[in-house]
Design an enzyme around this catalytic site. Structure first.
Site, PDB file in Angstrom:
ATOM      1  N   ARG A  21       7.999   2.956  -4.399  1.00 41.61           N
ATOM      2  CA  ARG A  21       6.988   3.930  -4.795  1.00 41.61           C
ATOM      3  C   ARG A  21       7.524   5.010  -5.745  1.00 41.61           C
ATOM      4  NH1 ARG A  21       5.173   4.471   1.459  1.00 41.61           N
ATOM      5  NH2 ARG A  21       7.266   3.635   1.675  1.00 41.61           N
ATOM      6  N   ALA A 432      43.679  41.317 -39.345  1.00 41.64           N
ATOM      7  CA  ALA A 432      42.378  40.649 -39.388  1.00 41.64           C
ATOM      8  C   ALA A 432      42.384  39.539 -40.431  1.00 41.64           C
ATOM      9  CB  ALA A 432      41.296  41.675 -39.715  1.00 41.64           C
TER      10      ALA A 432
HETATM   11  C1  UD1 Z   1       8.133   4.664   8.364  1.00 44.88           C
HETATM   12  C2  UD1 Z   1       7.465   4.270   9.677  1.00 44.88           C
HETATM   13  C3  UD1 Z   1       6.234   5.142   9.905  1.00 44.88           C
HETATM   14  C4  UD1 Z   1       6.626   6.611   9.880  1.00 44.88           C
HETATM   15  C5  UD1 Z   1       7.377   6.948   8.584  1.00 44.88           C
HETATM   16  C6  UD1 Z   1       7.920   8.348   8.662  1.00 44.88           C
HETATM   17  C7  UD1 Z   1       7.927   1.865   9.893  1.00 44.88           C
HETATM   18  C8  UD1 Z   1       7.351   0.515   9.814  1.00 44.88           C
HETATM   19  N1  UD1 Z   1       7.087   2.887   9.621  1.00 44.88           N
HETATM   20  O1  UD1 Z   1       7.233   4.364   7.301  1.00 44.88           O
HETATM   21  O2  UD1 Z   1       5.655   4.844  11.169  1.00 44.88           O
HETATM   22  O3  UD1 Z   1       5.467   7.403  10.019  1.00 44.88           O
HETATM   23  O4  UD1 Z   1       8.487   6.048   8.398  1.00 44.88           O
HETATM   24  O5  UD1 Z   1       8.524   8.729   7.451  1.00 44.88           O
HETATM   25  O6  UD1 Z   1       9.069   2.007  10.229  1.00 44.88           O
HETATM   26  N2  UD1 Z   1      14.625   0.914   5.285  1.00 44.88           N
HETATM   27  C9  UD1 Z   1      15.758   0.144   5.474  1.00 44.88           C
HETATM   28  N3  UD1 Z   1      15.619  -1.218   5.499  1.00 44.88           N
HETATM   29  C10 UD1 Z   1      14.414  -1.834   5.356  1.00 44.88           C
HETATM   30  C11 UD1 Z   1      13.271  -1.028   5.169  1.00 44.88           C
HETATM   31  C12 UD1 Z   1      13.394   0.346   5.166  1.00 44.88           C
HETATM   32  O7  UD1 Z   1      16.862   0.656   5.606  1.00 44.88           O
HETATM   33  O8  UD1 Z   1      14.387  -3.066   5.393  1.00 44.88           O
HETATM   34  C13 UD1 Z   1      14.787   2.374   5.248  1.00 44.88           C
HETATM   35  C14 UD1 Z   1      14.262   3.015   3.973  1.00 44.88           C
HETATM   36  O9  UD1 Z   1      15.260   3.068   2.977  1.00 44.88           O
HETATM   37  C15 UD1 Z   1      13.850   4.396   4.434  1.00 44.88           C
HETATM   38  C16 UD1 Z   1      13.510   4.205   5.916  1.00 44.88           C
HETATM   39  O10 UD1 Z   1      14.056   2.951   6.286  1.00 44.88           O
HETATM   40  O11 UD1 Z   1      14.905   5.322   4.303  1.00 44.88           O
HETATM   41  C17 UD1 Z   1      12.005   4.209   6.165  1.00 44.88           C
HETATM   42  O12 UD1 Z   1      11.397   3.159   5.395  1.00 44.88           O
HETATM   43  P1  UD1 Z   1      10.064   3.408   4.576  1.00 44.88           P
HETATM   44  O13 UD1 Z   1       9.729   2.150   3.865  1.00 44.88           O
HETATM   45  O14 UD1 Z   1      10.150   4.638   3.789  1.00 44.88           O
HETATM   46  O15 UD1 Z   1       9.011   3.592   5.779  1.00 44.88           O
HETATM   47  P2  UD1 Z   1       7.641   4.374   5.739  1.00 44.88           P
HETATM   48  O16 UD1 Z   1       6.643   3.583   5.005  1.00 44.88           O
HETATM   49  O17 UD1 Z   1       7.873   5.755   5.281  1.00 44.88           O
HETATM   50 CA    CA Z   2       9.520   6.812   4.202  1.00 53.12          CA
END
Ligand code: UD1
Ligand code: CA
Length: 471
Positions: A21, A432
């Site tokens: 995003r 100078a």
């Molecule tokens: C997630 C939560 C959501 C919560 C929100 C809070 C899930 C499915 N949802 O959503 O309930 O309200 O955080 O901010 O968990 N990441 C990994 N490996 C992966 C996928 C993600 O390390 O395979 C890491 C990302 O880099 C990130 C974190 O996990 O730092 C959260 O992932 P992100 O995709 O941002 O989750 P949200 O959609 O924000």
């Molecule tokens: Ca997030």
């Protein structure tokens, strides 16, 4: 003192995601707020709760870059080659977490979390003897976050977490959201993590689904609602990130003001998270203090100055529009307006560097002055020296850089060029407009310019001759 029944606690930080995003070529967790990568903020908070050796950053997208940027923190890195969801991130950390009793899980993209809140989550988890504890928050606008479905309005226990994309219209009205921070018992987590499925719009393993998995298995899941919802804000988009940046920087200004500094119009200043400022120092509007900059007490930093990775003593005046980068300025010095102190500039106590003066890799001794239109590079300048307006150290011969040495109490006349390598002995005087190519002994006068010739009456007769021609 840890005893045999003190639980062993690790902190895992999920930081492998790409950050789709953000529409960026850089990994999400290296994007900065408050002048520091998102992940560095989370690591700093985590390392206040457990030793860095018990912190595990789960990385994947651009892992080498992330590792390199944060290696100095001393945390461990776990590779998640393919990013198949937050549940999958914990699956790959199984081996690393095996020696621990509990794991606190943080999100690498939520940088405002504090050590106090992490500790509160840990304590609540241990007191409740829960399999899973999640930190929740009540948000005005919960859009985009997972919603917390409690067993009852008053109950600490949680039935499930439902993601925005899968929520029913009624569930979307719930304002209690999942922060993405959890605590798990390591044994229950890895006993049940295999029950996660990918039957969701993203076809990912959601860590959030562990709430329902534990529900089915009759294991306890509780939620602790944080009183500080700002701490859980995630930065999925650039505009969310800039909202967080503004909050982080304002919090930094307040911290500095609480410690005794004055900051006029703090909204206009850009002050990085690790900057230090002493009491009774005044920061004027539109100042940037970046990186590891440290400023002493009773200083005044005037508008439009940009100071990066520099150390400034006490009672220093930095006049408007000065740029300092990796410079050191002694107490009582005056800099600017419009001075440019480049890396390796060491300005002595009470010294003056003035209008349109550029310095690089120099020492300017105590009380010395270079007040106007000057370039000083690769120079060692003693105390009590006056560097006249327009002086240039010619430090570069096109291939190599050479050094200029100027002893104490030297007077360099205006518009002098000092062709390095060259030494000017203590107490010497440079006439100078001299071009100095040879060393000058102590206490002598050096002149390196054409002798003045004066032709009396010349201008007058020239004018008269020209006037006669015109007629
Ligand atoms: C997630 C939560 C959501 C919560 C929100 C809070 C899930 C499915 N949802 O959503 O309930 O309200 O955080 O901010 O968990 N990441 C990994 N490996 C992966 C996928 C993600 O390390 O395979 C890491 C990302 O880099 C990130 C974190 O996990 O730092 C959260 O992932 P992100 O995709 O941002 O989750 P949200 O959609 O924000
Ligand atoms: Ca997030």
């Amino acid at each position: 003192m840890p005893t045999s029944n003190t639980p062993r606690i690790a902190i895992a930080i999920m930081a492998a995601g790409k950050g789709t995003r953000l529409k960026s070529k850089h990994p999400k967790v290296l994007h900065e707020v408050g002048g520091k990568p998102l992940l560095a903020h989370v690591i700093a908070a985590a390392a206040k709760v457990v030793p860095a050796a018990d912190v595990y950053a789960i990385i994947g997208h651009e892992a080498d870059r992330v590792r390199q940027a944060l290696q100095h923190t001393g945390v461990n890195f776990v590779m998640q080659e393919e990013q198949r969801g937050t549940g999958h991130a914990l699956m790959v950390a199984r081996e690393a977490l095996a020696p621990y009793d509990h794991v606190i899980v943080l999100s690498g993209d939520a940088p405002m979390i504090t050590a106090e809140t992490i500790a509160r989550l840990r304590d609540f988890h241990l007191q409740n003897k829960a399999a899973m504890t999640l930190l929740s928050a009540e948000l005005e606008n919960p859009t985009g976050y997972g919603r917390v479905l409690r067993k009852g309005a008053k109950s600490d226990e949680v039935k499930a977490i439902v993601e925005e994309k899968s929520a029913t219209p009624a569930q979307k009205k719930i304002r209690e959201i999942n922060s993405g921070f959890y605590a798990f018992g390591v044994t229950p987590l890895y006993t049940r993590i295999g029950d996660l499925k990918t039957d969701n719009p993203h076809r990912e393993y959601y860590l959030t689904d562990m709430a329902a998995v534990f529900g089915k298995a009759k294991s306890k899941v509780v939620a602790l609602k944080t009183p500080n919802p700002a701490e859980i804000l995630g930065s999925n988009t650039r505009s969310e990130m800039m909202d967080i940046d503004a909050l982080v920087r304002m919090a930094k200004c307040r911290e500095l003001m609480d410690a005794g500094a004055s900051i006029f119009y703090p909204q206009s200043c850009v002050i990085d998270a690790d900057v230090e400022v002493g009491p009774d120092t005044i920061i004027e509007p539109f100042v940037q203090l970046l990186g590891r900059t440290r400023i002493g007490s009773d200083c005044r930093i005037r508008s439009y100055s940009v100071i990066q990775n520099s150390e400034i003593g006490d009672r220093v005046l930095v006049r408007p529009g000065s740029i300092l980068d990796e410079a050191r300025v002694g107490s009582g010095a005056i800099i600017g307006p419009y001075s440019h102190l480049r890396p390796g500039s060491e300005i002595g106590e009470g010294a003056h560097v003035g209008n349109f003066v550029e310095t690089k890799k120099i020492k300017l001794g105590k009380g010395s002055k270079a007040n106007h239109l000057t370039y000083l590079g690769d120079a060692d300048i003693g105390a009590g020296v006056n560097v006249g307006a327009g002086t240039i150290t010619c430090n570069y011969d096109g291939i190599h850089k050479h050094k200029t040495e100027i002893g104490d109490n030297v007077f360099v006349g205006s518009d002098s060029t000092l062709v390095a390598p060259v030494k000017i002995g203590k107490g010497a005087y440079i006439g100078a407009a001299s071009c100095i190519t040879e060393d000058v002994p102590e206490d002598s006068l050096a002149l390196g310019r054409a002798r003045q010739t004066t032709k009396e009456g010349w201008a007058k007769s020239k004018r008269e001759a020209m006037a006669a021609k015109k007629k």
